[in-house]
Design a protein around this motif. Structure first.
Motif, PDB file in Angstrom:
ATOM      1  N   LEU A  35       0.800  -1.138  -0.134  1.00  0.00           N
ATOM      2  CA  LEU A  35       0.100  -0.103   0.050  1.00  0.00           C
ATOM      3  C   LEU A  35       0.869   1.472   0.039  1.00  0.00           C
ATOM      4  O   LEU A  35       1.664   1.428   0.835  1.00  0.00           O
ATOM      5  CB  LEU A  35      -0.926   0.134   1.191  1.00  0.00           C
ATOM      6  CG  LEU A  35      -1.721   1.186   1.517  1.00  0.00           C
ATOM      7  CD1 LEU A  35      -2.762   1.734   0.652  1.00  0.00           C
ATOM      8  CD2 LEU A  35      -2.432   1.324   2.871  1.00  0.00           C
ATOM      9  N   ALA A  36       0.763   2.061  -1.025  1.00  0.00           N
ATOM     10  CA  ALA A  36       1.158   3.380  -0.987  1.00  0.00           C
ATOM     11  C   ALA A  36       0.422   4.499  -0.182  1.00  0.00           C
ATOM     12  O   ALA A  36      -0.747   4.286  -0.194  1.00  0.00           O
ATOM     13  CB  ALA A  36       1.121   3.983  -2.442  1.00  0.00           C
ATOM     14  N   GLU A  37       1.306   5.273   0.769  1.00  0.00           N
ATOM     15  CA  GLU A  37       0.477   6.037   1.415  1.00  0.00           C
ATOM     16  C   GLU A  37       1.232   7.484   1.305  1.00  0.00           C
ATOM     17  O   GLU A  37       2.465   7.819   1.583  1.00  0.00           O
ATOM     18  CB  GLU A  37       0.652   5.841   3.041  1.00  0.00           C
ATOM     19  CG  GLU A  37      -0.067   4.607   3.479  1.00  0.00           C
ATOM     20  CD  GLU A  37      -0.234   4.433   4.994  1.00  0.00           C
ATOM     21  OE1 GLU A  37      -1.309   3.641   5.311  1.00  0.00           O
ATOM     22  OE2 GLU A  37       0.962   4.636   5.466  1.00  0.00           O
ATOM     23  N   PHE A  38       0.521   8.384   0.664  1.00  0.00           N
ATOM     24  CA  PHE A  38       0.955   9.775   0.205  1.00  0.00           C
ATOM     25  C   PHE A  38       1.486  10.716   1.382  1.00  0.00           C
ATOM     26  O   PHE A  38       2.416  11.121   1.081  1.00  0.00           O
ATOM     27  CB  PHE A  38      -0.428  10.539  -0.207  1.00  0.00           C
ATOM     28  CG  PHE A  38       0.134  11.803  -0.705  1.00  0.00           C
ATOM     29  CD1 PHE A  38       0.413  12.103  -2.002  1.00  0.00           C
ATOM     30  CD2 PHE A  38      -0.108  12.918   0.185  1.00  0.00           C
ATOM     31  CE1 PHE A  38       0.608  13.367  -2.597  1.00  0.00           C
ATOM     32  CE2 PHE A  38       0.158  14.124  -0.504  1.00  0.00           C
ATOM     33  CZ  PHE A  38       0.569  14.342  -1.749  1.00  0.00           C
ATOM     34  N   GLY A  39       0.828  10.321   2.409  1.00  0.00           N
ATOM     35  CA  GLY A  39       1.405  11.056   3.591  1.00  0.00           C
ATOM     36  C   GLY A  39       0.621  12.386   4.270  1.00  0.00           C
ATOM     37  O   GLY A  39      -0.224  12.891   3.329  1.00  0.00           O
TER      38      GLY A  39
END
Length: 531
Positions: free
Chosen positions: A409-413
């Motif tokens: 999972l990518a998490e933009f921040g």
């Protein structure tokens, strides 16, 4: 008579009333101090040594110098496609286009003239589909873009998002909401701007609704912004701005009652549903026909993908602590979405009612329900930290990479301080074991920048928006949209993006060959007249 800098008593009283009643973050804030910078902070070039991955894996820079990359996709002939979004907060006029990278590493422009932001691209049946603002389109073999679905409600805070082909052959995609929590407010004028440009925009329901009498007394944006659209430092100058407009037009209301599922300042008790509705999962045939609602009650369903278990997984970004109806401490969620499921927006978060004290914001009053009745609410498959900004993801499908069946999972921040918080959640790729729900960092930043610019002035990953495996499953590509900072002007904040800092990171097992074209690619746009 022109406003001369002095404030009559009646106007001072009005301003005090405005400040006392506004719940639009004029109260206690976590905004940084300082002023809007005269120069954009320097951003170092990406460096694989600053990208942290677990032992036994290696990371490299596959592509750099991109302008807001948002998506990566693969065709059947070994070509790779990268979408440059064409829009981020603070940079609304970047090119919205799709680049194609050949197996040998040659880069060409495949499609352009899109409506930013481009949020996703999908290769299906030999053609490329594009999800861009308000539209799902198809790129013909000639390079022409043909619209399949138009008029999606994507002119507010959130847009139409990722697409995925289901077991039924239909294309599913997420559609975000116009507002943070159901009510158009001053936050949609500043800093999101769209209320000033499109005052008729509001959330469109997926089902006929009966609304409660709940309303919110909110400053009139045209007054606060002095009808100039986007004043730098407007909070510092709010007294002058409001007073000058009030002096010119004494009949203009300074405060407006705004309500759910209505344009700003309008009211209705019953709201009719539409198929092109906010906060939904929509599906269509691959020619764009048969558009219908699959599920509803989501805030910003960004990542949409069918898992190896045949279930539909969707990431949903939680509420922000901002606007006329601020919500505190709301986490992000991953849902297993079922047909006709309702996921709680705008009155629940992860199956918990917003009336629960945990969601009470220091910026607003006790939260009240907006809807008269609620369907049965679905709970999350997994929750992530508040404002981590869970985005697009993929499942490992090969032992050549490892962790087969795990979700990456990518998490933009966090959009700190735009989202009303002060945390530093996200900015990473997380590996999740579906069997245990255990979540571990997989890609992280080993060299964060100075305080306040940790993910701006850094050579490591900044804002991951997609994790996607190569077709053979041996290589993980991570799309990093680039450096976006924030600065205060008056009472701020304003986004300060740095174009050309987008990166595609590539990760594989140490000692194995990378799948795809050579690394360290840079796209050089053709000059005028081909020179």
């Amino acid at each position: 008579m022109p406003f001369n800098g002095t404030r009559p008593a009646s106007l001072s009283l009005a301003l005090l009333l405005l400040l006392a009643l506004s719940s639009c973050a004029l109260r206690k804030t976590s905004f940084p101090t300082g002023i809007y910078p005269k120069e954009i902070p320097p951003v170092p070039p990406p460096d694989a040594a600053a990208a942290g991955v677990p032992a036994g894996y290696t990371a490299e820079v596959f592509m750099k110098d991109l302008i807001w990359p948002s998506s990566i996709e693969f065709d059947d002939a070994g070509n790779i496609y990268v979408a440059e979004a064409g829009y981020v907060y603070g940079d609304p006029y970047a090119p919205a286009q799709v680049l194609r990278i050949s197996p040998a590493g040659a880069i060409t422009r495949y499609a352009d003239g899109l409506q930013g932001p481009v949020t996703d691209i999908l290769w299906h049946k030999g053609r490329l589909y594009v999800s861009h603002r308000g539209k799902i389109s198809l790129v013909e073999t000639s390079g022409a873009v043909r619209d399949l679905v138009t008029g999606l409600p994507s002119h507010g805070d959130h847009y139409n998002n990722q697409m995925a082909v289901g077991p039924d052959g239909k294309i599913y995609f997420g559609q975000g909401t116009a507002t943070n929590s159901g009510v158009v407010g001053l936050d949609n004028a500043y800093p999101y701007v769209w209320l000033l440009l499109h005052p008729d925009v509001y959330d469109v329901p997926a089902k006929d609704l009966r609304l409660r009498r709940t309303s919110y007394l909110t400053p009139q944006p045209n007054n606060v912004l002095a009808r100039q659209g986007y004043l730098v430092g407007f909070m510092r100058d709010v007294t002058y701005a409001v007073a000058s407009v009030f002096a010119r037009n004494k009949s203009t209301s300074m405060l407006v009652r705004t309500r759910a599922f209505q344009p700003f300042g309008e009211k209705a008790r019953t709201v009719k549903a539409q198929v092109k509705a906010s906060g939904t999962i929509l599906r269509m045939n691959d020619d764009g026909s048969g558009l219908e609602i699959y599920a509803s009650g989501l805030r910003n369903p960004y990542g949409v993908l069918w898992g190896p278990d045949g279930k539909l997984y969707v990431t949903d970004n939680g509420y922000d602590d901002r606007g006329s109806r601020p919500v505190a401490n709301a986490p992000d969620h991953i849902f297993q979405v079922v047909p006709n499921g309702w996921y709680g927006w705008p009155d629940y978060s992860g199956g918990v009612p917003l009336t629960d004290p945990r969601f009470r914001s220091e910026r607003g009053k006790k939260i009240k329900f907006l809807l008269q009745e609620h369907p049965a609410v679905e709970g999350p498959w997994l929750s992530r930290p508040k404002n981590a900004a869970a985005t697009k993801f993929d499942f490992s499908k090969s032992d050549a990479f490892g962790y087969k069946g795990h979700l990456f999972l990518a998490e933009f921040g966090s959009g700190t301080p735009l989202t009303g918080d002060s945390n530093r959640n996200g900015y990473t790729v997380i590996r999740i074991d579906p069997a245990t729900k255990d979540a571990q960092p997989f890609l992280s930043n080993l060299r964060p920048g100075p305080a306040g610019s940790e993910f701006v002035q850094t050579a490591g990953p900044r804002h991951p928006v997609q994790a996607k495996f190569s077709p053979d499953g041996s290589t993980l590509y991570v799309v990093d949209i680039g450096a976006i900072g924030f600065a205060r002007a008056g009472a701020g904040p304003f986004p300060v993006p740095t174009p050309g800092t987008g990166v595609i990171w590539r990760i594989r097992k140490a000692g194995s060959a990378a799948s795809g074209p050579p690394a360290n690619l840079t796209y050089m746009p053709p000059k005028a007249n081909g020179k």
